[in-house]
Scaffold this motif. Structure first.
Motif, short mmCIF file in Angstrom:
data_model
loop_
_atom_site.label_atom_id
_atom_site.label_comp_id
_atom_site.label_asym_id
_atom_site.label_seq_id
_atom_site.Cartn_x
_atom_site.Cartn_y
_atom_site.Cartn_z
N UNK A 1 0.79 -78.63 25.59
CA UNK A 1 -0.54 -78.02 25.38
C UNK A 1 -0.78 -76.90 26.39
N UNK A 2 -0.26 -77.08 27.61
CA UNK A 2 -0.47 -76.07 28.64
C UNK A 2 0.17 -74.73 28.22
N UNK A 3 1.37 -74.82 27.66
CA UNK A 3 2.07 -73.60 27.24
C UNK A 3 1.21 -72.85 26.21
N UNK A 4 0.63 -73.62 25.28
CA UNK A 4 -0.16 -73.00 24.21
C UNK A 4 -1.48 -72.47 24.75
N UNK A 5 -2.05 -73.19 25.71
CA UNK A 5 -3.30 -72.70 26.30
C UNK A 5 -3.04 -71.37 27.01
N UNK A 6 -1.91 -71.30 27.70
CA UNK A 6 -1.58 -70.04 28.39
C UNK A 6 -1.36 -68.91 27.38
#
Ligand SMILES: N=CN[C@@H](CCC(=O)O)C(=O)O
Ligand SMILES: [Zn+2]
Length: 410
Positions: free
Chosen positions: A127-132
């Motif tokens: 999820x972090x990758x997508x949030x970034x």
């Protein structure tokens, strides 16, 4: 001394600061200033308006030839989930429908399996990758739903991941419990709704909203009503995935229950659209989903506006029905398929999207948190026009440039 001046802005996009969502014709009411200036101090807007050279600051950005807007707000995402479903693309090509895939145990169920199997750390990393990626595309406010756990343990796991992302990046985030997203394969639907209602007490510390997928073969209008009433009793504002595929009366229910938003609405009835006139429930339209499901009928955005409704646009980023987290791409689809004007679209992804998730965001007024995007675009019409790419050149969060997207080769 101020911290930052953005000077010579070709077009400065200034959505109206308002307590209520913009409704009907108001959606086209967007101030655009040619040759504008923005001044920032201590993370807040000091000035935003016509060219002004009376301010001094430690740093100046020359935005000649660029457009500046509030950072975008993505009001409907399923960013926290395990796995991916690329094999469904060929099933779709063979004519298997979204609801058929779900009935056969695929679709949401296969993401539930992957989400249950994933550790909290694995979910966070994905999820972090997508949030970034979202932040790199100019989004600084995100709504994030659970709904791939379908049991208290795994729904809480998703919500904790969402909260951790919020804490780590400090952007605006709202967290939504979507326990009733599908009926687990081994459960009866009435029993499962009761279970979700019981679980509300335990998720309410982590979730800002309670949401439900009201659709043929998923949850009925009566089950949705019961769930929404129970959530409201506990003080949780409600949302609903309504009338996405079949016209069940989800929009009418959302308005009766004073939901903060009703989302999808591709098949919303005329009666529901008319009821928008007397309501502040925001119709969150997700045209990227209609596009990705390869349907010909899009939500009737113009009909909703003609009935004085409030609408917002969001990605619906999820691993099945809309696999993009690029809200700019969805702005282009909104222009082409929802027949919205560029001004309406900018309001729908800033101030109105913020209202759909209970945020005071999406504006650039004196005193506002300085969350802005400098676009590699000479005017506001250019972003939806040049589709499928990232136009965000600089993303500014609380007055600091946190993203610089430059084309540079090593
Ligand atoms: N419609 C229901 N839920 C999601 C899709 C979830 C999925 O297919 O994994 C939506 O908003 O489109
Ligand atoms: Zn959704």
């Amino acid at each position: 001394m101020n911290d930052l001046i953005i000077q010579n802005i070709s077009e400065l996009i200034l959505p109206k600061k308002t307590d209520k969502p913009l409704k009907g014709a108001e959606l086209a009411d967007l101030k655009i200033i040619k040759n504008g200036t923005v001044v920032i101090k201590d993370g807040k807007i000091v000035y935003a308006g016509e060219y002004n050279d009376e301010y001094v600051a430690t740093e100046t950005i020359d935005a000649q030839g660029k457009t500046v807007s509030p950072a975008l707000v993505d009001a409907h995402t399923h960013i926290v989930h395990g796995g991916s479903r690329e094999h469904e693309m060929s099933l779709k090509r063979q004519g298997v429908s979204y609801l058929e895939i779900l009935e056969q145990g695929g679709g949401i169920h296969s993401t539930v399996k992957a989400t249950r199997e994933a550790t909290e750390e694995e979910l966070f990393e994905k999820a972090e990758y997508e949030l970034l990626r979202m932040i790199h595309h100019g989004v600084l406010s995100v709504e994030s739903k659970s709904g791939y756990g379908l049991s208290l343990e795994h729904e809480l796991k998703q919500l904790r991941v969402s909260k951790k992302l919020h804490e780590k990046y400090g952007i605006n985030m709202k967290h939504t419990y979507l326990g009733p997203h599908a009926v687990p394969k081994d459960k009866d639907s009435d029993a499962f709704i009761k279970e979700c209602i019981n679980d509300l007490e335990q998720v309410k510390g982590l979730a800002d909203f309670a949401d439900i997928f009201c659709e043929t073969g998923v949850f009925t209008i009566d089950q949705s009503r019961e769930y929404m009433k129970a959530a409201k009793k506990l003080g949780m504002p409600v949302k609903i995935h309504a009338d996405e595929i079949d016209p069940l009366g989800g929009l009418e229910l959302a308005i009766e229950e004073d939901a903060i938003s009703a989302d999808h609405l591709v098949a919303a009835s005329e009666k529901g659209k008319q009821m928008l006139n007397d309501s502040d429930t925001v119709a969150v339209l997700l045209p990227g989903t209609t596009f990705y499901l390869d349907k010909n009928e899009y939500a009737d955005a113009r009909g909703m506006l003609n009935n004085n409704g409030a609408i917002a646009i969001a990605t619906d980023y999820n691993p099945g029905s809309c696999v993009t987290s690029n809200l700019q791409m969805v702005m282009s689809i909104a222009a082409l398929k929802l027949k919205l004007s560029p001004k309406e679209i900018w309001n729908a992804v800033t101030v109105n999207a913020a209202k759909a998730i209970g945020l005071d965001a999406g504006t650039i007024n004196t005193g506002d948190e300085a969350n802005l995007v400098i676009w590699h675009a000479k005017n506001h019409e250019y972003v939806p026009y040049h589709y499928g790419v990232n136009h965000a050149e600089k993303v500014i969060h609380k007055g600091k440039v946190i993203v610089e997207n430059e084309f540079k080769l090593k």
